[in-house]
Write a protein that holds these residues in place. Structure first.
Motif, PDB file in Angstrom:
ATOM      1  N   UNK A  59       0.806  -1.222   0.000  1.00 49.42           N
ATOM      2  CA  UNK A  59       0.000   0.000   0.000  1.00 49.42           C
ATOM      3  C   UNK A  59       0.839   1.272   0.000  1.00 49.42           C
ATOM      4  N   UNK A  60       1.975   1.250   0.694  1.00 50.40           N
ATOM      5  CA  UNK A  60       2.842   2.433   0.710  1.00 50.40           C
ATOM      6  C   UNK A  60       3.433   2.690  -0.670  1.00 50.40           C
ATOM      7  N   UNK A  61       3.795   1.628  -1.389  1.00 50.22           N
ATOM      8  CA  UNK A  61       4.324   1.798  -2.742  1.00 50.22           C
ATOM      9  C   UNK A  61       3.232   2.232  -3.710  1.00 50.22           C
ATOM     10  N   UNK A  62       2.002   1.782  -3.474  1.00 48.72           N
ATOM     11  CA  UNK A  62       0.883   2.172  -4.342  1.00 48.72           C
ATOM     12  C   UNK A  62       0.605   3.663  -4.261  1.00 48.72           C
ATOM     13  N   UNK A  63       1.026   4.310  -3.168  1.00 50.46           N
ATOM     14  CA  UNK A  63       0.858   5.762  -3.035  1.00 50.46           C
ATOM     15  C   UNK A  63       1.882   6.535  -3.848  1.00 50.46           C
ATOM     16  N   UNK A  64       2.774   5.834  -4.538  1.00 50.92           N
ATOM     17  CA  UNK A  64       3.739   6.396  -5.478  1.00 50.92           C
ATOM     18  C   UNK A  64       4.656   7.455  -4.855  1.00 50.92           C
ATOM     19  N   UNK A  65       5.489   7.060  -3.909  1.00 56.71           N
ATOM     20  CA  UNK A  65       6.482   8.010  -3.397  1.00 56.71           C
ATOM     21  C   UNK A  65       7.461   8.391  -4.498  1.00 56.71           C
ATOM     22  N   UNK A  66       8.072   9.560  -4.362  1.00 56.36           N
ATOM     23  CA  UNK A  66       9.050   9.985  -5.374  1.00 56.36           C
ATOM     24  C   UNK A  66      10.435   9.443  -5.062  1.00 56.36           C
ATOM     25  N   UNK A  67      10.677   9.021  -3.818  1.00 55.68           N
ATOM     26  CA  UNK A  67      11.954   8.430  -3.428  1.00 55.68           C
ATOM     27  C   UNK A  67      11.727   7.593  -2.180  1.00 55.68           C
ATOM     28  N   UNK A  68      12.576   6.574  -2.015  1.00 56.68           N
ATOM     29  CA  UNK A  68      12.424   5.663  -0.879  1.00 56.68           C
ATOM     30  C   UNK A  68      13.786   5.455  -0.226  1.00 56.68           C
ATOM     31  N   UNK A  69      13.835   5.688   1.082  1.00 58.31           N
ATOM     32  CA  UNK A  69      15.043   5.436   1.854  1.00 58.31           C
ATOM     33  C   UNK A  69      14.690   4.389   2.902  1.00 58.31           C
ATOM     34  N   UNK A  70      15.298   3.216   2.768  1.00 59.81           N
ATOM     35  CA  UNK A  70      14.988   2.080   3.634  1.00 59.81           C
ATOM     36  C   UNK A  70      16.141   1.853   4.609  1.00 59.81           C
ATOM     37  N   UNK A  71      15.807   1.557   5.850  1.00 56.68           N
ATOM     38  CA  UNK A  71      16.822   1.363   6.884  1.00 56.68           C
ATOM     39  C   UNK A  71      16.556   0.054   7.601  1.00 56.68           C
ATOM     40  N   UNK A 114      17.986 -10.605  -9.709  1.00 55.79           N
ATOM     41  CA  UNK A 114      18.380  -9.538  -8.774  1.00 55.79           C
ATOM     42  C   UNK A 114      17.912  -8.206  -9.327  1.00 55.79           C
ATOM     43  N   UNK A 115      17.786  -7.230  -8.451  1.00 52.22           N
ATOM     44  CA  UNK A 115      17.522  -5.841  -8.851  1.00 52.22           C
ATOM     45  C   UNK A 115      18.581  -4.975  -8.195  1.00 52.22           C
ATOM     46  N   UNK A 116      19.039  -3.981  -8.928  1.00 52.41           N
ATOM     47  CA  UNK A 116      20.095  -3.104  -8.411  1.00 52.41           C
ATOM     48  C   UNK A 116      19.579  -1.686  -8.242  1.00 52.41           C
ATOM     49  N   UNK A 117      20.255  -0.954  -7.369  1.00 52.57           N
ATOM     50  CA  UNK A 117      19.896   0.443  -7.115  1.00 52.57           C
ATOM     51  C   UNK A 117      20.853   1.364  -7.861  1.00 52.57           C
ATOM     52  N   UNK A 118      20.359   2.135  -8.822  1.00 52.92           N
ATOM     53  CA  UNK A 118      21.230   3.061  -9.543  1.00 52.92           C
ATOM     54  C   UNK A 118      21.776   4.194  -8.672  1.00 52.92           C
ATOM     55  N   UNK A 119      21.172   4.418  -7.502  1.00 57.07           N
ATOM     56  CA  UNK A 119      21.608   5.542  -6.667  1.00 57.07           C
ATOM     57  C   UNK A 119      22.520   5.114  -5.526  1.00 57.07           C
ATOM     58  N   UNK A 120      22.818   3.826  -5.396  1.00 57.27           N
ATOM     59  CA  UNK A 120      23.591   3.345  -4.249  1.00 57.27           C
ATOM     60  C   UNK A 120      24.983   3.972  -4.194  1.00 57.27           C
ATOM     61  N   UNK A 159      15.601   4.418  -5.014  1.00 57.69           N
ATOM     62  CA  UNK A 159      15.453   3.598  -3.806  1.00 57.69           C
ATOM     63  C   UNK A 159      16.843   3.187  -3.329  1.00 57.69           C
ATOM     64  N   UNK A 160      17.057   3.264  -2.044  1.00 57.54           N
ATOM     65  CA  UNK A 160      18.303   2.742  -1.477  1.00 57.54           C
ATOM     66  C   UNK A 160      18.005   2.120  -0.123  1.00 57.54           C
ATOM     67  N   UNK A 161      18.765   1.089   0.206  1.00 58.66           N
ATOM     68  CA  UNK A 161      18.631   0.420   1.497  1.00 58.66           C
ATOM     69  C   UNK A 161      19.942   0.558   2.244  1.00 58.66           C
ATOM     70  N   UNK A 162      19.849   0.975   3.505  1.00 53.28           N
ATOM     71  CA  UNK A 162      21.019   1.123   4.356  1.00 53.28           C
ATOM     72  C   UNK A 162      20.913   0.175   5.537  1.00 53.28           C
ATOM     73  N   UNK A 163      21.945  -0.617   5.736  1.00 54.44           N
ATOM     74  CA  UNK A 163      22.056  -1.407   6.948  1.00 54.44           C
ATOM     75  C   UNK A 163      22.899  -0.615   7.935  1.00 54.44           C
TER      76      UNK A 163
END
Length: 198
Positions: A59-71, A114-120, A159-163
């Protein structure tokens, strides 16, 4: 495109009764720089359960964010890890917080390997420029971090994911929140420029 920034963290899971990713996500969304510059952050604290992909993330993705920062948290990490990819695999060895394992080994049977992040790489440079000890990583694991990242990378926005390592409330944590605010603003800026292109 709604123009909002989606910031995700995770709730507790076995061995991590207080998840620092949730604390960081909330602190980031409340950062004054984001408020002042009219970036609308939406914080989503995901239950650490595979079912949360359908009930919370979709549902959060269906709201079409312009950018996603995952932690997410990496209990053994000493530095922030910028994840450059997620793989279409899950492990059935580690149950989630509800006690369940992934229903299948392949997250999306018709999806890519796999899927890659162009902004990583850009995010990694930005964090280092801001004094954060960060490293590149190509292994987001086989748990919920990888599963949610794999799905989010299909959203069509930066989209980027940070550990992150387990955090203390000190100057290093404050520096990280400030750096994440800078990264978030840059991701939103890139998304807005891209949307304005013909």
């Amino acid at each position: 495109m709604t123009g909002h920034l989606l910031v995700t963290g995770f709730g507790p899971f076995p061995g991590m009764p207080v998840n620092p990713s949730a604390i960081l996500a909330r602190r980031l969304a409340a950062h004054p720089r984001l408020r002042r510059l009219a970036v609308s952050p939406y914080v989503l604290i995901l239950p650490t359960a595979y079912a949360a992909i359908a009930t919370h993330l979709e549902p959060a993705l269906a709201a079409r964010p312009c950018a996603i920062l995952m932690i997410g948290v990496a209990a053994r990490a000493r530095r922030v890890r910028v994840e450059s990819r997620a793989v279409n695999r899950a492990s059935r060895l580690f149950p989630d917080a509800s006690g369940r394992v992934s229903a299948r080994l392949c997250l999306e049977p018709m999806g890519p390997a796999a899927r890659t992040s162009p902004v990583a790489a850009f995010v990694l440079r930005r964090l280092r420029e801001r004094g954060v000890a960060a490293i590149a990583s190509r292994n987001a694991g086989r748990y919920l971090c990888n599963a949610t990242y794999f799905r989010a990378l299909h959203a069509g926005c930066p989209v980027v994911f940070l550990h992150v390592p387990p955090q203390r409330r000190d100057r290093s944590a404050d520096r990280l929140v400030d750096a994440l605010a800078d990264v978030a603003l840059a991701l939103v800026g890139r998304a807005r420029v891209a949307s304005a292109l013909p």
